[in-house]
Design an enzyme around this catalytic site. Structure first.
Site, PDB file in Angstrom:
ATOM      1  N   SER A   1       6.328   3.279  -4.360  1.00 55.62           N
ATOM      2  CA  SER A   1       5.231   2.758  -3.545  1.00 55.62           C
ATOM      3  C   SER A   1       5.004   1.276  -3.808  1.00 55.62           C
ATOM      4  CB  SER A   1       3.969   3.584  -3.804  1.00 55.62           C
ATOM      5  OG  SER A   1       2.942   3.276  -2.905  1.00 55.62           O
ATOM      6  N   ASP A  48       2.953  -1.704   2.141  1.00 55.58           N
ATOM      7  CA  ASP A  48       3.415  -1.594   0.764  1.00 55.58           C
ATOM      8  C   ASP A  48       4.880  -1.173   0.776  1.00 55.58           C
ATOM      9  OD1 ASP A  48       3.090   1.037   1.601  1.00 55.58           O
ATOM     10  OD2 ASP A  48       2.334   1.742  -0.328  1.00 55.58           O
ATOM     11  N   ASP A  62       6.689   1.504   0.419  1.00 50.16           N
ATOM     12  CA  ASP A  62       7.196   2.649   1.174  1.00 50.16           C
ATOM     13  C   ASP A  62       6.469   2.844   2.495  1.00 50.16           C
ATOM     14  OD1 ASP A  62       4.819   3.522   0.018  1.00 50.16           O
ATOM     15  OD2 ASP A  62       5.539   5.563  -0.316  1.00 50.16           O
ATOM     16  N   ASP A  81       3.491   3.643   3.473  1.00 47.50           N
ATOM     17  CA  ASP A  81       2.505   4.684   3.778  1.00 47.50           C
ATOM     18  C   ASP A  81       1.088   4.123   3.823  1.00 47.50           C
ATOM     19  OD1 ASP A  81       2.101   4.309   1.061  1.00 47.50           O
ATOM     20  OD2 ASP A  81       2.221   6.429   0.535  1.00 47.50           O
TER      21      ASP A  81
END
Length: 458
Positions: free
Chosen positions: A111, A248, A250, A252
């Protein structure tokens, strides 16, 4: 570093590996090794229900190839068919698990963490995060407390073609020219958002300016993205763009800035999106779900308009659980992790950015919407590094710190609050102070952080 040869698949691996608030995460070569990934894949393959394929995605970290391959080895040893999506956002895995009727999914990502870290997130059938009971079974398998099955021979297939389906899911309900004439800056963070973000916005008519727009495993999250907004703010101001989005690693979560370069965080996004859904009769009970980190100014403004707000612990899984239990349609975190029941209850930065941009009417700017939302209370967060996990998790037992928190809350007398919590993914104690006065915030955040540093590290 653990050696694959000394840890045959299905054999006891470690008594110290456990799922945190967002999967398993740590330093590559430390906690995160191919041996661990293979074992997690194997036990995950046995624990997941159903006979469908298991989808694997990854962000751009250099270690992602290695860990994905090890996960594939473990999953196929458990007899699973694996579909490898390659570079993609975490929500692409979740959404495609649901759309394809898969048995589950795995995302290799840390992340917003630095490039040297990596992690493993698991999804159950339907695209929801793996239930705690299933996580505990995998942990038990890693500890050697479950019987291993005979090794089987699953199969693996490259399925990056499925990302086209994910992109189409994000476009549902939006017109080809929905964003026509809008200049938008996208900070793609050298990460997962590079897989499909710019083309999505362009397909809706937007003029896109890219920052950090190619996958780079050595630069992901470094001085960019949702944890470092300065490059985005500067680019928006310099280019004359109406708004900008920062993802960010990833993708999400997302944070926005308006045309003046001002932050539009998750609280503002919840307020704006929630107001639009309420006006359309699509927000049951005018209820939003947020976390303990959400701003008091947001809460008071939402309630003053007749809305309801339910707070949860920090973590999208807690928001998700509360939304399901309460029948809420919208919830999320101040950090920009937003969940909307109308789109499958998967936190998705790209979806959130597209929906927020699409809320704007012709001639209306994001700055206009922000000005009509609420005024935030001054709020500061300081991270105190505390290497000792037990001290970090049990900070309430530190009398000097607990007493200082009580004094701060008493002096603010309902016009502010203190939140101290241990990070679920990093060796950090997070100290947050919020009050109606910036001077009060500054006084107490420095005081409390100093006490935490002194008392918990010595």
């Amino acid at each position: 570093m653990a050696d694959l040869a000394t840890h045959p698949v299905g054999q006891p691996f470690s008594a110290g590996v456990s799922f945190g608030t967002d999967g398993i995460r740590g330093l590559v070569g430390g906690l995160m090794t191919p041996a661990l990934a293979m074992q997690v894949g194997y036990w995950g393959g046995l624990v997941l229900q159903g006979e469908g394929p298991v989808l694997i995605g990854r962000d751009s970290r250099s270690s992602g190839w290695m860990l994905s391959a090890a996960l594939e080895a473990g999953l196929t040893a458990a007899g699973r068919e694996v579909w490898n999506l390659g570079l993609c956002p975490t929500p692409a895995v979740a959404r495609l698990v649901q759309q394809q009727g898969a048995a589950g999914g795995v995302m290799v990502s840390a992340s917003h963490n630095p490039p040297a870290d990596n992690g493993i997130k698991l999804f159950a059938a339907g695209g929801s995060k793996l239930a705690r009971q299933q996580q505990e079974l995998i942990e038990a398998g890693l500890r050697g407390e479950l019987p291993a099955a005979a090794n089987r021979c699953g199969s693996s297939h490259q399925r990056s073609d499925l990302l086209a389906i994910y992109r189409q899911l994000l476009r549902e309900g939006l017109a080809d020219n929905q964003l026509s004439g809008r200049r938008i800056v996208l900070d793609l963070c050298w990460g997962s958002a590079t897989a499909c973000s710019s083309e999505l916005f362009r397909s809706l008519g937007a003029e896109v300016i890219e920052l950090h727009g190619s996958p780079d495993g050595n630069a992901i999250n470094v001085g960019c993205g949702s944890t470092h907004l300065a490059p985005l703010q500067e680019a928006v101001r310099q280019s004359g763009a109406e708004l900008g989005f920062a993802f960010d690693g990833d993708a999400d979560r997302v944070l926005a800035v308006d045309g003046e370069g001002r932050l539009v965080d998750g609280d503002h996004i919840l307020f704006m999106w929630g107001s639009a859904l309420a006006a359309a009769g699509q927000l049951p009970k005018q209820l939003l779900v947020a976390t303990v980190m959400s701003n008091l100014g947001f809460e008071r403004a939402w309630r003053s308009g007749g809305g309801q707000l339910e707070r949860t612990a920090v973590g999208d899984q807690y928001v998700h659980e509360a939304m399901q239990n309460l029948g809420a349609a919208l919830g999320g975190e101040q950090s920009g992790h937003i969940l909307c029941a109308h789109h499958g209850l998967t936190g998705d930065g790209l979806l959130t950015a597209l929906q927020l941009a699409a809320l704007l009417k012709p001639g209306e700017s994001l700055a206009d919407r922000r000005n009509q939302s609420f005024v935030s209370y001054p709020q500061r967060l300081k991270n105190v590094r505390v290497a000792n996990r037990e001290r970090r998790q049990q900070w309430q037992q530190c009398d000097p710190l607990a007493q200082a928190v009580a004094r701060a809350e008493a002096e603010m007398a309902g016009e502010g609050r203190v939140l101290v919590r241990a990070s679920g993914t990093e060796p950090l104690l997070r100290v947050m102070v919020e009050a109606s006065s910036q001077a009060v915030v500054d006084h107490w955040i420095e005081n409390l952080a100093a006490i935490a540093e002194r008392e918990l590290n010595h």
